[in-house]
Design an enzyme around this catalytic site. Structure first.
Site, PDB file in Angstrom:
ATOM      1  N   GLU A 200      62.039  17.569  29.910  1.00 39.77           N
ATOM      2  CA  GLU A 200      63.224  17.878  30.699  1.00 39.77           C
ATOM      3  C   GLU A 200      63.340  16.847  31.799  1.00 39.77           C
ATOM      4  OE1 GLU A 200      63.143  21.754  32.615  1.00 39.77           O
ATOM      5  OE2 GLU A 200      63.993  22.645  30.826  1.00 39.77           O
ATOM      6  N   HIS A 208      64.967  27.279  43.094  1.00 37.45           N
ATOM      7  CA  HIS A 208      64.876  28.170  41.930  1.00 37.45           C
ATOM      8  C   HIS A 208      65.721  29.395  42.268  1.00 37.45           C
ATOM      9  CE1 HIS A 208      62.590  30.412  38.667  1.00 37.45           C
ATOM     10  NE2 HIS A 208      63.274  31.357  39.289  1.00 37.45           N
ATOM     11  N   HIS A 235      54.137  25.839  40.994  1.00 31.44           N
ATOM     12  CA  HIS A 235      55.235  26.400  40.198  1.00 31.44           C
ATOM     13  C   HIS A 235      55.140  27.917  40.074  1.00 31.44           C
ATOM     14  CE1 HIS A 235      56.234  22.334  39.247  1.00 31.44           C
ATOM     15  NE2 HIS A 235      55.118  22.131  38.595  1.00 31.44           N
ATOM     16  N   LYS A 237      55.688  31.640  42.041  1.00 31.46           N
ATOM     17  CA  LYS A 237      56.418  32.202  43.173  1.00 31.46           C
ATOM     18  C   LYS A 237      55.492  32.895  44.158  1.00 31.46           C
ATOM     19  CE  LYS A 237      60.032  32.927  39.779  1.00 31.46           C
ATOM     20  NZ  LYS A 237      60.553  33.887  38.775  1.00 31.46           N
ATOM     21  N   ARG A 291      62.451  40.947  30.669  1.00 29.91           N
ATOM     22  CA  ARG A 291      61.603  42.037  31.169  1.00 29.91           C
ATOM     23  C   ARG A 291      61.876  42.237  32.649  1.00 29.91           C
ATOM     24  NH1 ARG A 291      58.402  38.959  34.393  1.00 29.91           N
ATOM     25  NH2 ARG A 291      57.872  36.902  33.644  1.00 29.91           N
ATOM     26  N   ARG A 337      54.501  38.091  48.160  1.00 31.60           N
ATOM     27  CA  ARG A 337      53.450  38.451  47.195  1.00 31.60           C
ATOM     28  C   ARG A 337      52.114  38.334  47.914  1.00 31.60           C
ATOM     29  NH1 ARG A 337      54.830  36.283  41.181  1.00 31.60           N
ATOM     30  NH2 ARG A 337      57.097  36.502  41.298  1.00 31.60           N
TER      31      ARG A 337
HETATM   32  P1  ADP Z   1      57.406  29.253  33.812  1.00 30.63           P
HETATM   33  O1  ADP Z   1      57.987  29.990  32.658  1.00 30.63           O
HETATM   34  O2  ADP Z   1      56.072  28.657  33.534  1.00 30.63           O
HETATM   35  O3  ADP Z   1      57.482  30.016  35.090  1.00 30.63           O
HETATM   36  P2  ADP Z   1      59.852  27.793  34.431  1.00 30.63           P
HETATM   37  O4  ADP Z   1      60.590  27.030  33.415  1.00 30.63           O
HETATM   38  O5  ADP Z   1      60.419  29.134  34.821  1.00 30.63           O
HETATM   39  O6  ADP Z   1      58.330  27.963  33.978  1.00 30.63           O
HETATM   40  O7  ADP Z   1      59.690  26.931  35.741  1.00 30.63           O
HETATM   41  C1  ADP Z   1      58.875  27.335  36.818  1.00 30.63           C
HETATM   42  C2  ADP Z   1      59.077  26.405  37.998  1.00 30.63           C
HETATM   43  O8  ADP Z   1      58.742  25.054  37.629  1.00 30.63           O
HETATM   44  C3  ADP Z   1      60.496  26.307  38.511  1.00 30.63           C
HETATM   45  O9  ADP Z   1      60.815  27.332  39.402  1.00 30.63           O
HETATM   46  C4  ADP Z   1      60.457  24.948  39.194  1.00 30.63           C
HETATM   47  O10 ADP Z   1      59.768  24.999  40.426  1.00 30.63           O
HETATM   48  C5  ADP Z   1      59.611  24.134  38.252  1.00 30.63           C
HETATM   49  N1  ADP Z   1      60.452  23.443  37.260  1.00 30.63           N
HETATM   50  C6  ADP Z   1      60.733  23.849  36.011  1.00 30.63           C
HETATM   51  N2  ADP Z   1      61.562  22.984  35.367  1.00 30.63           N
HETATM   52  C7  ADP Z   1      61.798  21.988  36.253  1.00 30.63           C
HETATM   53  C8  ADP Z   1      62.573  20.759  36.203  1.00 30.63           C
HETATM   54  N3  ADP Z   1      63.250  20.381  35.116  1.00 30.63           N
HETATM   55  N4  ADP Z   1      62.587  19.978  37.319  1.00 30.63           N
HETATM   56  C9  ADP Z   1      61.901  20.323  38.438  1.00 30.63           C
HETATM   57  N5  ADP Z   1      61.159  21.441  38.539  1.00 30.63           N
HETATM   58  C10 ADP Z   1      61.093  22.275  37.470  1.00 30.63           C
END
Ligand code: ADP
Length: 450
Positions: A200, A208, A235, A237, A291, A337
Site C-alpha cells: 500500500e 485513523h 500501530h 490503539k 465484530r 486503554r
Molecule cells: P490491523 O488490522 O493490523 O490493525 P490496519 O490496516 O487496521 O491493521 O492498520 C492499523 C494501523 O496501521 C493504522 O491505524 C495506521 O496507523 C497504520 N497504517 C495502516 N495502513 C497504513 C498506510 N497505508 N499508511 C500509513 N499507515 C498505515
C-alpha cells in the site's frame, strides 16, 4: 429472544456482554481456561464451564470444547466477543451448523472482510475510496518491486490476513523493500498462517478514523458517527475519541452516508466498523472489522445506543426500528486503554492486584474485570481496563478524564496510566492536533528530554 447465551471470551469484554445479557433478562454461560477460574465474568455468570488449560489455543480457541459447552448447558446462542474466534468465518458457520445462533454477521461477510485484499476489492466496488495499492497480493519480490515502482515510495508491506498491527513493514526504497518484504511475509506466516502480503502507499501523517455501523440485514442500516483512533503505539490503539476533533459535520455526514450505503448494498447484518486513514481532507479505506471493537463504548456514550444489546436483538431476528435521523450524536467521549505493562519497556506486567479503586462520578464509566486480589494471568492480552469518560464538550471531557485518571488506583502491577496522564498535559493532544505517528514522536521527545 434468546433464553441463554454462551460468551466465548474472557476479561473485560466477557463482562461487558454479560452485563447486556443480564439487563435483557438472558441467562449467561461463561467459558474459561484454568487460568481464568477466578475471573469476574466466571463469578458473575449463571453457569460456567472450564474449556481447557491456560493456553488460548487449547481453551478460548478450542472450537469443539466451546460447542460442547454450549450443548451441555443448552445455550441458544454464542457471542464471540472480540479477538479469539470473533472473526473466524469457519467458527461462525460451525456454530450455526450445530443449531446455535452466532451473534455476529454472516460467515460470508466475515470471510469477505477477513482477507484484506478481498476486502479492499469489495470496498472499491462499493465506491469506498482506498489507498493506492498493489492490486492484489504480491507473490514474489520482483512483483513487489514492480508494484512499489508504480505506487511510489514510501510503501507499506501488509499481511492479507493481518490484524493487531502485526505483519506490517514500511519501505522507503527498493533495498528496504527487499528486507521488509521477507520480514512481513515471515511475520504473516507465523501470526496468521497465511503468508500473502500486499503493498500500500504509506501515508506519512494520516489520522485513523473509523465509522461504527449497525445493520439488521433487512435494509435497516445506521452509523453511529466516527471514532478517532490515531493515538497509537506500534500501530495499536491506545486512546480513542468520539467524535473526531478533525472532522466537521458535513464531512461526518458524507463519510457516514458512503459507509451506510455500502453496508446496505452488501446486506450486512450486525455491528461493524469501517476503518479509514484520513489525510488532507481525504478518506482511504483500509479494512473492515466484522465484530464489536474494544473502543465501542465511546460510540455508545455519544449516541446512548447500547451496541451489545443491539447486536443481541438483531441476532435474535429483531429489526433496527429507527433510522439515521433518530441517531443523535451529542457530547464527546474518550477511552483510555489501560494495559498491564511496564511503562518504559512495554513488557507485560501480570500479577496480583493488591489494591484497586476505580474512578466514578459524573460521566465516568470503567469497563474492567479487575478486583482487589485478582491475579492478571500472563497468558493473554495485556488490556485490563477501559476508562471511558463523557463530557458535554471535548473540553469538559478532557477535564473529567484528568480528574478520573487521578482517582484510579491499580496496585500490584504496572500499567500505562501514567502515560495517559502525561498525554493530558500536552498542548497538541489537548488541541486535537495529532496523527497516527504522533504518540511515537511524543514518547521519543520525552525520552530525549530524559
Ligand atoms: P490491523 O488490522 O493490523 O490493525 P490496519 O490496516 O487496521 O491493521 O492498520 C492499523 C494501523 O496501521 C493504522 O491505524 C495506521 O496507523 C497504520 N497504517 C495502516 N495502513 C497504513 C498506510 N497505508 N499508511 C500509513 N499507515 C498505515
Amino acid at each position: 429472544m434468546f433464553e441463554k447465551i454462551l460468551i466465548a471470551n474472557r476479561g473485560e469484554i466477557a463482562l461487558r456482554i454479560l452485563r447486556a445479557c443480564r439487563e435483557m433478562g438472558i441467562q449467561t454461560v461463561a467459558v474459561h481456561s484454568t487460568a481464568d477460574a477466578d475471573s469476574m465474568h466466571v463469578r458473575l455468570a449463571d453457569e460456567s464451564v472450564c474449556i481447557g488449560p491456560a493456553s488460548a489455543r487449547e481453551s478460548y480457541l478450542n472450537v469443539p470444547a466451546i460447542l460442547t459447552a454450549a450443548t451441555i448447558t443448552n445455550a441458544d446462542a454464542i457471542h464471540p466477543g472480540l479477538g479469539f474466534l470473533a472473526e473466524n468465518a469457519d467458527f461462525a458457520a460451525m456454530v450455526e451448523e450445530h443449531g446455535f445462533t452466532f451473534i455476529g454477521p454472516s460467515a460470508e461477510h466475515i470471510r469477505l472482510m477477513g482477507d484484506k485484499v478481498q476486502a479492499k476489492n469489495a470496498a472499491r466496488r462499493l465506491g469506498l475510496p482506498t489507498v493506492p495499492d498493489s492490486d492484489g497480493a504480491v507473490a514474489t519480490i520482483e512483483a513487489a518491486l514492480e508494484a512499489a515502482q508504480r505506487i511510489g515510495y514510501p510503501v507499506l508491506v501488509k499481511a492479507a490476513g493481518g490484524g493487531g498491527g502485526r505483519g506490517m513493514r514500511v519501505a522507503r526504497d527498493p533495498d528496504q523493500l527487499r528486507n521488509a518484504y521477507s520480514v512481513a511475509r515471515g511475520e504473516a506466516k507465523a501470526f496468521f498462517s497465511n503468508d500473502a502480503v500486499y503493498l500500500e502507499k504509506y501515508l506519512t501523517r494520516p489520522r485513523h478514523i473509523e465509522v461504527q455501523v449497525l445493520a439488521d440485514g433487512a435494509g435497516g442500516v445506521v452509523h453511529l458517527g466516527e471514532r478517532d483512533c490515531s493515538i497509537q503505539r506500534n500501530h495499536q490503539k491506545i486512546l480513542e475519541e468520539a467524535l473526531s476533533p478533525a472532522l466537521n459535520a458535513g464531512q461526518r455526514e458524507e463519510i457516514g452516508r458512503t459507509v451506510t450505503d455500502a453496508m446496505r448494498e452488501i446486506g450486512y447484518r450486525g455491528v461493524g466498523t469501517v476503518e479509514f486513514l484520513y489525510e488532507e481532507g481525504r478518506f482511504y479505506f483500509i479494512e473492515m472489522n466484522t465484530r464489536l471493537q474494544v473502543e465501542h463504548p465511546i460510540s455508545e456514550m455519544v449516541t446512548g445506543i447500547d451496541l451489545v444489546r443491539e447486536q443481541i436483538r438483531i441476532a435474535a431476528g429483531g429489526i433496527l426500528g429507527y433510522g439515521q435521523d433518530e441517531v443523535r450524536l451529542t457530547g464527546h467521549a474518550i477511552e483510555c486503554r489501560v494495559n498491564a505493562e511496564h511503562p518504559e519497556t512495554f513488557m507485560p506486567s501480570p500479577g496480583r492486584i493488591v489494591e484497586y479503586h476505580a474512578p466514578g462520578g459524573p460521566g465516568v464509566r470503567v469497563d474492567s474485570h479487575l478486583y482487589s486480589g485478582y491475579v492478571v494471568p500472563a497468558h493473554y492480552d495485556s488490556l485490563v481496563a477501559k476508562l471511558i469518560v463523557y463530557g458535554a464538550t471535548r473540553n469538559e471531557c478532557l477535564m473529567r478524564l484528568r480528574r478520573a485518571i487521578g482517582e484510579y488506583v491499580i496496585g500490584g502491577i504496572e500499567t500505562n496510566l501514567a502515560l495517559h496522564r502525561r498525554l493530558l498535559g500536552n498542548r497538541d493532544f489537548l488541541d486535537g492536533h495529532y496523527d497516527v505517528n504522533w504518540l511515537e514522536r511524543f514518547m521519543a521527545a520525552e525520552r530525549a528530554a530524559g
